[in-house]
Design a protein around this motif. Sequence first.
Motif, PDB file in Angstrom:
ATOM      1  N   SER A  13      -2.744  -1.239  -2.990  1.00 25.35           N
ATOM      2  CA  SER A  13      -3.644  -0.090  -2.959  1.00 25.35           C
ATOM      3  C   SER A  13      -2.825   1.188  -2.854  1.00 25.35           C
ATOM      4  N   SER A  65      -7.101   5.366  -5.373  1.00 24.81           N
ATOM      5  CA  SER A  65      -8.091   6.368  -4.987  1.00 24.81           C
ATOM      6  C   SER A  65      -7.443   7.735  -4.918  1.00 24.81           C
ATOM      7  N   SER A 102       0.839  -1.187   0.000  1.00 27.96           N
ATOM      8  CA  SER A 102       0.000   0.000   0.000  1.00 27.96           C
ATOM      9  C   SER A 102       0.877   1.241   0.000  1.00 27.96           C
ATOM     10  N   ALA A 139      -6.762   8.926 -10.518  1.00 27.39           N
ATOM     11  CA  ALA A 139      -6.529   7.567 -10.029  1.00 27.39           C
ATOM     12  C   ALA A 139      -6.507   6.627 -11.215  1.00 27.39           C
ATOM     13  N   THR A 175      -0.362  12.416   1.023  1.00 26.39           N
ATOM     14  CA  THR A 175      -1.288  13.439   1.485  1.00 26.39           C
ATOM     15  C   THR A 175      -0.648  14.804   1.293  1.00 26.39           C
ATOM     16  N   SER A 184       0.487   5.743   0.253  1.00 32.44           N
ATOM     17  CA  SER A 184      -0.402   6.859   0.530  1.00 32.44           C
ATOM     18  C   SER A 184       0.367   8.169   0.413  1.00 32.44           C
ATOM     19  N   THR A 218      -4.439  12.066  -1.380  1.00 38.49           N
ATOM     20  CA  THR A 218      -5.402  13.021  -0.852  1.00 38.49           C
ATOM     21  C   THR A 218      -4.811  14.418  -0.933  1.00 38.49           C
ATOM     22  N   SER A 256      -3.358   5.546  -2.473  1.00 40.65           N
ATOM     23  CA  SER A 256      -4.298   6.618  -2.159  1.00 40.65           C
ATOM     24  C   SER A 256      -3.578   7.956  -2.164  1.00 40.65           C
ATOM     25  N   THR A 269      -8.512  11.670  -3.862  1.00 36.47           N
ATOM     26  CA  THR A 269      -9.521  12.521  -3.252  1.00 36.47           C
ATOM     27  C   THR A 269      -9.005  13.945  -3.206  1.00 36.47           C
ATOM     28  N   ALA A 314      -2.847   8.737  -7.861  1.00 37.06           N
ATOM     29  CA  ALA A 314      -2.669   7.416  -7.272  1.00 37.06           C
ATOM     30  C   ALA A 314      -2.704   6.388  -8.386  1.00 37.06           C
TER      31      ALA A 314
END
Length: 141
Positions: free
Chosen positions: A22, A42, A4, A50, A8, A6, A26, A24, A44, A32
Amino acid sequence: IRGSASATGYSGSASATGEYGSASATGEYGSASATGIRGSASATGYSGSASATGIRGSASATGEYGSASATGWAGLAHADGPESKALAEAGGALTLAEHRWNTKTRRFDLIGVFASLVGENGIEAGKWYTLRGGQPVEVTK
């Protein structure tokens, strides 16, 4: 397998490669990407993107001007935000949501949803779509 990632913040990017990965992102302009079997990506935030590449991958973009693409067999692309768009390849599907600005509440209200398999309801493989007036409309990237 099962990695995974991520990110931000402004213009962040996240990438996951392998089975069940996965990713992500943000924040504004985040991206992503998930590559591999059943990966999910994902994004956002404003103008996020994405992308899921691989069998049964899913990509979701929520936020204004977001874009989601699923370019593997049985992939699902979901675009949920004002002027958001989605693309899926043959054997895949897409879902689109339409929003309208509400001046009283000062927020976007959900006013319509559309879902289809590629090859049905006028949805063609490899083309971008957004939802306007409850109908999918082809758009350019």
